[in-house]
Design a protein around this motif. Structure first.
Motif, mmCIF file in Angstrom:
data_model
loop_
_atom_site.group_PDB
_atom_site.id
_atom_site.type_symbol
_atom_site.label_atom_id
_atom_site.label_comp_id
_atom_site.label_asym_id
_atom_site.label_seq_id
_atom_site.Cartn_x
_atom_site.Cartn_y
_atom_site.Cartn_z
ATOM 1 N N LYS A 69 -24.558 -23.790 -14.790
ATOM 2 C CA LYS A 69 -24.447 -22.964 -13.523
ATOM 3 C C LYS A 69 -23.705 -21.688 -13.692
ATOM 4 N N ASP A 85 -25.269 -17.883 -13.416
ATOM 5 C CA ASP A 85 -24.720 -17.085 -12.386
ATOM 6 C C ASP A 85 -23.867 -15.897 -13.040
ATOM 7 N N LYS A 124 -33.473 -14.026 -3.228
ATOM 8 C CA LYS A 124 -34.477 -15.263 -4.015
ATOM 9 C C LYS A 124 -34.471 -14.381 -5.440
ATOM 10 N N GLU A 141 -32.919 -11.677 -6.610
ATOM 11 C CA GLU A 141 -31.616 -11.391 -7.312
ATOM 12 C C GLU A 141 -30.908 -12.663 -8.087
ATOM 13 N N SER A 142 -31.467 -14.007 -7.615
ATOM 14 C CA SER A 142 -30.994 -15.275 -8.135
ATOM 15 C C SER A 142 -31.348 -15.514 -9.564
ATOM 16 N N SER A 191 -28.140 -12.474 -13.525
ATOM 17 C CA SER A 191 -26.734 -12.934 -13.324
ATOM 18 C C SER A 191 -26.064 -12.111 -12.303
ATOM 19 N N LYS A 192 -24.919 -12.516 -11.359
ATOM 20 C CA LYS A 192 -24.452 -11.788 -10.192
ATOM 21 C C LYS A 192 -24.335 -10.476 -10.657
ATOM 22 N N ALA A 213 -27.538 -8.253 -10.867
ATOM 23 C CA ALA A 213 -27.921 -8.431 -9.461
ATOM 24 C C ALA A 213 -27.309 -7.432 -8.647
#
Length: 126
Positions: A13, A17, A106, A108-109, A112-113, A116
């Motif tokens: 995770k 992310d 959704k 953007e997920s 990676s942040k 995004a």
């Protein structure tokens, strides 16, 4: 045993992310993230978990540049593809603004942040 399985899933995770080619996560960063979630880990166990994740098909690369760490090298969608999809959703007049916002979240997920944050719609709506 449950925390060992949880540890591997949490590492996946975190990498999904927060990591990308320009923003790898070091083993120290992964250990600190795990500790924040109440899981103790050692450097060797991080390497073993990443090896396990690679063995079942997740493509996690090790890099020394821009700094030493690991990142998800393959995702279902590349950054330009997600940008294209966001632009398409943004310009679709039949989608309500609220639904547009949810769909963009959704999409953007899928990256990676950090990536995004770079996704700004290129479509101007009048």
């Amino acid at each position: 045993m449950a925390s060992k399985k949880l540890k591997t899933l949490l590492i996946y995770k975190y990498l999904k992310d927060f990591s990308d080619e320009d923003n790898p996560l070091s083993s120290t960063e992964l250990i600190n993230m795990l500790q924040a979630d109440g899981i103790e880990a050692e450097r060797k166990s991080i390497y073993a978990d990443i090896k396990s994740l690679n063995s079942i098909g997740f493509e996690i690369e090790k890099t020394n540049s821009p700094h030493k760490g690991f990142y998800m090298s393959k995702r279902d969608f590349e950054l330009p593809e997600v940008r294209l999809l966001i632009d398409a959703v943004s310009s679709a007049g039949f989608i309500t603004p609220k639904k547009t916002e949810k769909l963009i979240g959704k999409l953007e997920s899928l990256v990676s942040k950090n990536q995004a944050g770079e996704l700004v719609s290129q479509v101007y709506l009048d």
